[in-house]
Design an enzyme around this catalytic site. Structure first.
Site, short mmCIF file in Angstrom:
data_model
loop_
_atom_site.label_atom_id
_atom_site.label_comp_id
_atom_site.label_asym_id
_atom_site.label_seq_id
_atom_site.Cartn_x
_atom_site.Cartn_y
_atom_site.Cartn_z
CG PHE A 115 43.45 34.78 42.22
CD1 PHE A 115 43.59 34.58 40.85
CD2 PHE A 115 43.30 33.66 43.03
CE1 PHE A 115 43.57 33.30 40.31
CE2 PHE A 115 43.29 32.39 42.50
CZ PHE A 115 43.42 32.20 41.13
CE LYS A 116 40.58 30.50 41.47
NZ LYS A 116 40.16 29.12 41.73
CG ASP A 117 36.38 38.63 43.43
OD1 ASP A 117 35.39 37.97 43.10
OD2 ASP A 117 36.73 38.79 44.62
CG LEU A 120 35.61 34.60 37.46
CD1 LEU A 120 35.63 33.74 38.71
CD2 LEU A 120 34.79 33.93 36.37
CB THR A 150 36.46 29.10 40.48
OG1 THR A 150 37.85 29.20 40.19
CG2 THR A 150 35.68 29.22 39.19
#
Length: 438
Positions: A115-117, A120, A150
């Site tokens: 999900f951090k894509d 970021l 992350t």
């Protein structure tokens, strides 16, 4: 004018900062976190007008409520967001799918399958844009700590970016093999991975110490990539709006609940801000594994630090949630003095205890549930057998929380935060013959 930001801890020189300043600074110089001075409001009519837009265009409309032309002209903002969304394998970026009795929001279609894509990829674009405009003298040294996802997502978003060096700290033996490979096999000259003996919290403490050293911070032009950076929380609000639009595409008046696998509190905090903007949201459910400081807080008012338990959902193996300070600031009525006193006491004792009306307010903002290793394995197995659908161990924690609270219905969305292929050892405990990884 664009929204301005101030530190939760109230230092005079950390008030009313611009978006570019908080993006490039990351952690406030008084060790607080930046929060918006005002939260833009959005009407249902406006949200409805976004229904036919692509993910990138809808996100641009949402972000432009915070970021006006004085910071980033809307045409440039659209380019940043569109480029970020172009890195995803799905045209929907974050597809909403019906699984069993409820919905799952798939947040794992980006470069690193996590999900951090979403945030970021956008954050990397913001860094590059501001550096090219001459901010920070054109240089930025990004320092981040990771419990797994992350780090790889930050590296994917920052590799090769002009003017940016990226240093990621990760705990030895506490990330999956695939997570580690996604970090250490990137050979771009601006990417540096450092393995630390200890836990994620030890890595995060080193990051905070570095930001607290003014001479060092200024000399290397330090910036943050962890969810302490406001831009990440802002970008993550986009998929709450997207999923609301998709769950109501049939004309229903659903007010969706969201269950969010939670470690550092940034992902669910984005939902809290979306709700405060005016997005119809029912329950926001904090789903934790055995490292349940947040579940204990929302159940009893006791935010008491304990040693970390090693689990099969390692990205949530965190005993102090970095973003929780932002929510506590709002819970204290946006009173920076009250917040600063709370954090000072927590840093001295490892404990915050709230009760009465304050606890009742917190419990009205969030529900919570805890899912241990056994329940996690059971949930992965159940969904594979009954729905032919694989959940990663973190996503399974979120699904379990919906079931524990008896809201696993068509009005509820569980956030699937990573692809199961990133955690084969954990998933194999439930499903011996795993699907072929992508």
């Amino acid at each position: 004018m664009s929204t301005t930001y101030s530190s939760t801890r109230g230092s005079p020189n950390q008030k009313s900062l611009s978006f570019s300043q908080v993006v490039m600074t990351g952690l406030a110089h008084d060790r607080g976190l930046f929060v918006p001075d005002t939260i833009p409001q959005v009407s249902l009519d406006t949200v409805e007008s976004w229904r036919g837009l692509s993910y990138a265009d809808m996100s641009t409309e949402l972000l432009s409520l915070y970021i006006k032309d004085d910071e980033i002209p809307k045409g440039d903002l659209r380019k940043i967001v569109t480029k970020a969304c172009g890195a995803f394998r799905s045209n929907d970026v974050t597809p909403l799918v019906k699984i069993g009795d409820h919905y799952v929001l798939e947040l794992f279609h980006g470069p690193t399958f996590a999900f951090k894509d979403v945030a970021l990829q956008m954050l990397g674009g913001f860094f590059e844009y501001f550096l090219k405009k001459g901010h920070n003298g054109g240089r930025l040294a990004v320092l981040g700590a990771t419990s797994g996802d992350t780090g790889s997502a930050a590296i994917a978003g920052l590799r090769g970016k002009e003017g940016v060096d990226c240093v990621i700290l990760y705990p030895k033996g506490r990330v999956s093999e695939i997570q580690e490979r996604q970090m250490i096999t990137i050979l771009d000259e601006n990417i540096h991975c450092v393995q630390i003996e200890g836990t994620f919290d030890d890595c995060q403490d080193l990051v905070k110490l570095a930001f607290g050293d003014k001479e060092f911070r200024d000399e290397v032009k330090l910036g943050a990539v962890n969810s302490i950076n406001w831009a990440r929380v802002l970008a993550q609000q986009t998929y709450y709006f997207w999923s609301y639009l998709r769950i109501t595409d049939d004309g229903s008046k659903v007010v969706p609940n969201f269950s969010v696998p939670t470690g550092n509190f940034g992902d669910i905090l984005a939902g809290y801000y979306a709700k405060r903007m005016g997005l119809p949201i029912g329950k926001l459910v904090v789903a934790t594994n055995e490292n349940d400081i947040l579940h204990r807080f929302f159940s009893t008012g006791k935010y008491h630090r304990r040693p970390i338990n090693k689990t099969i959902s390692p990205s949530m193996d965190i005993c102090v949630s970095s973003n929780f300070e932002r929510y506590l600031f709002h819970l204290m009525g946006d009173d920076c003095d009250k917040l600063a006193n709370l954090m000072k006491a927590f840093e001295a004792t490892g404990q915050i205890t709230l009760e009465g009306k304050t606890l009742a307010k917190a419990q009205s903002d969030f529900g919570s549930a805890k899912c241990d290793i056994e329940k996690t394995i059971e949930t992965i197995k159940e969904y594979k057998e009954e729905n032919d659908y694989m959940l990663c161990p973190h996503s399974a924690v979120g699904v379990s929380a919906l079931k524990q609270l008896n809201i696993a219905t068509t009005s509820s969305v569980a956030l699937a935060t990573a692809h199961e292929a990133k955690f084969p050892d954990a998933c194999r405990m439930a499903v011996p013959n795993l699907p072929t990884p992508p």
